[in-house]
Design an enzyme around this catalytic site. Structure first.
Site, PDB file in Angstrom:
ATOM      1  N   SER A 174       0.678  -1.111   0.002  1.00 47.46           N
ATOM      2  CA  SER A 174       0.057   0.065   0.008  1.00 47.46           C
ATOM      3  C   SER A 174       0.779   1.484   0.030  1.00 47.46           C
ATOM      4  O   SER A 174       1.537   1.504   1.180  1.00 47.46           O
ATOM      5  CB  SER A 174      -0.977   0.182   1.221  1.00 47.46           C
ATOM      6  OG  SER A 174      -1.519   1.330   1.355  1.00 47.46           O
ATOM      7  N   GLN A 176      -0.335   4.120   0.114  1.00 45.39           N
ATOM      8  CA  GLN A 176      -1.100   5.186   1.113  1.00 45.39           C
ATOM      9  C   GLN A 176      -0.358   4.926   2.493  1.00 45.39           C
ATOM     10  O   GLN A 176      -0.099   5.806   3.180  1.00 45.39           O
ATOM     11  CB  GLN A 176      -2.656   4.792   1.222  1.00 45.39           C
ATOM     12  CG  GLN A 176      -3.367   5.257  -0.063  1.00 45.39           C
ATOM     13  CD  GLN A 176      -4.725   4.746  -0.134  1.00 45.39           C
ATOM     14  OE1 GLN A 176      -5.253   4.217   0.925  1.00 45.39           O
ATOM     15  NE2 GLN A 176      -5.227   5.390  -1.257  1.00 45.39           N
ATOM     16  N   ASP A 327      -5.620  -0.232  -9.214  1.00 44.32           N
ATOM     17  CA  ASP A 327      -6.744   0.681  -9.499  1.00 44.32           C
ATOM     18  C   ASP A 327      -7.355   0.294 -11.095  1.00 44.32           C
ATOM     19  O   ASP A 327      -8.420   0.653 -11.416  1.00 44.32           O
ATOM     20  CB  ASP A 327      -6.590   2.303  -9.561  1.00 44.32           C
ATOM     21  CG  ASP A 327      -6.259   2.375  -8.172  1.00 44.32           C
ATOM     22  OD1 ASP A 327      -6.858   1.990  -7.265  1.00 44.32           O
ATOM     23  OD2 ASP A 327      -5.693   3.514  -7.922  1.00 44.32           O
ATOM     24  N   ARG A 358     -14.125  -4.537  -4.951  1.00 44.30           N
ATOM     25  CA  ARG A 358     -13.930  -4.341  -6.367  1.00 44.30           C
ATOM     26  C   ARG A 358     -14.232  -5.750  -7.122  1.00 44.30           C
ATOM     27  O   ARG A 358     -14.712  -5.970  -8.336  1.00 44.30           O
ATOM     28  CB  ARG A 358     -12.970  -3.605  -6.817  1.00 44.30           C
ATOM     29  CG  ARG A 358     -12.924  -1.896  -6.629  1.00 44.30           C
ATOM     30  CD  ARG A 358     -11.825  -1.156  -7.137  1.00 44.30           C
ATOM     31  NE  ARG A 358     -12.263   0.236  -6.997  1.00 44.30           N
ATOM     32  CZ  ARG A 358     -11.514   1.110  -7.050  1.00 44.30           C
ATOM     33  NH1 ARG A 358     -10.081   0.949  -7.053  1.00 44.30           N
ATOM     34  NH2 ARG A 358     -11.689   2.212  -6.780  1.00 44.30           N
TER      35      ARG A 358
HETATM   36  C1  S3P Z   1      -3.094   5.582  -3.836  1.00 43.37           C
HETATM   37  C2  S3P Z   1      -2.659   4.281  -3.505  1.00 43.37           C
HETATM   38  C3  S3P Z   1      -3.424   2.956  -4.029  1.00 43.37           C
HETATM   39  C4  S3P Z   1      -4.129   3.450  -5.010  1.00 43.37           C
HETATM   40  C5  S3P Z   1      -5.239   4.513  -4.680  1.00 43.37           C
HETATM   41  C6  S3P Z   1      -4.046   5.913  -4.754  1.00 43.37           C
HETATM   42  C7  S3P Z   1      -2.105   6.794  -3.771  1.00 43.37           C
HETATM   43  O1  S3P Z   1      -4.102   2.550  -2.781  1.00 43.37           O
HETATM   44  O2  S3P Z   1      -5.394   2.271  -4.937  1.00 43.37           O
HETATM   45  O3  S3P Z   1      -6.316   4.815  -5.485  1.00 43.37           O
HETATM   46  O4  S3P Z   1      -2.254   7.623  -4.112  1.00 43.37           O
HETATM   47  O5  S3P Z   1      -1.030   6.401  -2.731  1.00 43.37           O
HETATM   48  P1  S3P Z   1      -3.092   1.804  -1.623  1.00 43.37           P
HETATM   49  O6  S3P Z   1      -2.015   2.359  -1.021  1.00 43.37           O
HETATM   50  O7  S3P Z   1      -4.389   1.506  -0.479  1.00 43.37           O
HETATM   51  O8  S3P Z   1      -2.970   0.529  -2.226  1.00 43.37           O
END
Ligand code: S3P
Length: 450
Positions: A174, A176, A327, A358
């Site tokens: 992740s 994020q 995504d 999803r």
């Molecule tokens: C993102 C990370 C992804 C992605 C999201 C955007 C980001 O999520 O699905 O649309 O900008 O860091 P995850 O970190 O949960 O995989």
């Protein structure tokens, strides 16, 4: 229950050949990060090409609530007058991140090492998503959090007054989570280390380096080890946001399945941590080419040309590619329906905790439209019906998920009968101009029912 107002159905009828140029909006991931790092720099950051979708606008409001001056100059041009690392004020109000997991998780990271308390909330989709993946590492810095059962929003985070740097191995792939830890590390003294077993999108690392932070990444046996030195003075930047590959996916995939199509999608960010879909489509036999490869603002960029591709074959998508196209699986499953043979997508458990589950959302809608789908906890497969073989004709739920809604609109362009989603509103979170842009190419979309 929706944070997007009354549901408005959207229908996609079989399209004319899609032709012309599709100028998709700015990258969502880079847009969030531009605003956040701009708010943490000292002085004025100038941004062009910012995605003006709901998700990013919510992040802009949040940065204002923390004391940064955020100004919209029109036409995608914005400026952020930052307050510096450690300079955030405590917001007077609850921070509402709408539908955005990226927004809320990154903002939690950037406030967690300041002595302020912040309450976060979102729409029904976001309030159902797991936050412990972020609050667990933030607790190591000394931040405290209280949310609802299952670590869900609404949630209050009390930032650490005397943060300590951490060494953290991210347990799920992740970006994020990785980014939240790095942003928290900015206001902790000493070195914060994040280890990721699978490389995820690296926009935070690139942008932190651009803003003048001391950050390095090394590929080791443990995985990618990222080291950030805390308490830098971030220098304001001039940022041109590249166009979003995750949004480009929709006109590209629509062209591949709509007879007679030839679409150019210019200026698309092709960062290797994001471009997995396009290589997968090429592996399936899609007529998709990269033209005019170049570098813009530290990111690789190309113009994509996609033409109708009636000879695509189902493939096994390499699981190690999952993070670089996470995504894009919903729209890939639509393309797979128009290929010949089975497409297997494994190693994709994370799809179950996105804006919707999803795998479940797509499986239901694909089946309703006459496509056979098989699924397990962390995999799913789609049985291709051939270029002219997808029946369509159903109404699908979009589950407050922009990418589910857009994927079924793409399906309707090549299917025998029109496809409807119960609510097209979520599309504005990431691709506010989806409907006019696709119509201008030749799509027959109708908002408000059939
Ligand atoms: C993102 C990370 C992804 C992605 C999201 C955007 C980001 O999520 O699905 O649309 O900008 O860091 P995850 O970190 O949960 O995989």
């Amino acid at each position: 229950m929706s944070g997007h107002g009354t549901p408005i159905p959207m229908t996609s009828h079989r399209a004319d050949p899609l032709t012309g140029v599709a100028e998709v909006p700015g990258d969502k991931s880079i847009s969030h990060r531009s605003l956040i790092l701009g708010a943490m720099a000292v002085g004025e950051t100038k941004i062009t090409g910012l995605l003006e979708g709901d998700d990013v606008l919510d992040t802009a409001k949040a940065m204002q609530a923390f004391g940064a001056e955020v100004v919209n100059h029109g036409g995608g041009s914005w400026s952020v007058h930052g307050v510096g690392v450690g300079g955030f004020a405590e917001p007077d109000q609850v921070i509402d991140c709408g539908n955005s997991g990226t927004g809320v998780r990154l903002i939690m990271g950037c406030m967690a090492t300041s002595p302020i308390s912040v309450t976060f909330t979102g729409d029904a989709s976001l309030n159902g998503r797991p936050m412990a993946r972020v609050t667990d590492p933030l607790a190591l810095f000394g931040a405290k959090s209280v949310g609802r059962s299952g670590g869900r929003l609404p949630m209050t985070i009390v930032g650490a007054a005397a943060p300590v740097p951490v060494r953290y191995e991210v347990p799920v792939p992740s970006a994020q989570v990785k980014s939240a830890v790095l942003l928290a590390g900015l206001n902790a003294p000493g070195k914060t280390v994040v280890i990721e077993k699978e490389a995820t999108r690296d926009h935070s690392e690139r942008m932190l380096a651009g803003f003048g932070a001391e950050i390095s990444a090394e590929d080791t046996e443990e995985g990618r080890v990222i080291t950030l030195t805390g308490q830098p003075e971030l220098k304001p930047q001039v940022i041109a946001v590249p166009r979003d590959p995750s949004s480009a996916a929709f006109p590209v995939c629509a062209a591949l399945i709509t007879p007679g199509s030839d679409v150019l999608v210019p200026g698309i960010g092709l960062n290797p941590t994001r471009a997995g879909l396009f290589y997968t489509l090429q592996d399936m036999g899609a007529d998709l080419t990269f033209e005019n490869m170049r570098e813009e603002g530290g990111e690789p960029v190309a113009d994509l040309r996609a033409k109708y591709s009636p000879n695509m074959k189902g493939i096994e998508v390499p699981p190690e590619r999952a993070a670089s196209m996470i995504d894009e699986y919903p729209v890939l499953s639509v393309v797979a329906s128009f290929a010949t043979g089975k497409t297997m997508m494994a190693g994709v458990k994370e799809l179950r905790v996105k804006e919707s589950d999803r795998i479940d959302a797509m499986a239901r809608g694909l089946r309703a439209n006459g496509v056979m789908v098989d699924e397990g906890d962390d995999w799913w497969s789609v049985e291709g019906m051939g270029p002219e073989g997808v029946p369509g004709g159903a109404t699908c739920e979009s589950f407050l998920d922009h990418r589910i809604a857009m994927s079924f609109m793409v399906m309707g362009m090549g299917a025998q009968a029109s496809v409807t989603v119960d609510d097209g509103n979520p599309i504005t979170t990431s691709f506010p101009v989806f409907e006019p842009l696709m119509k201008q190419l030749g799509a027959k979309l109708e908002s408000g029912g059939q």
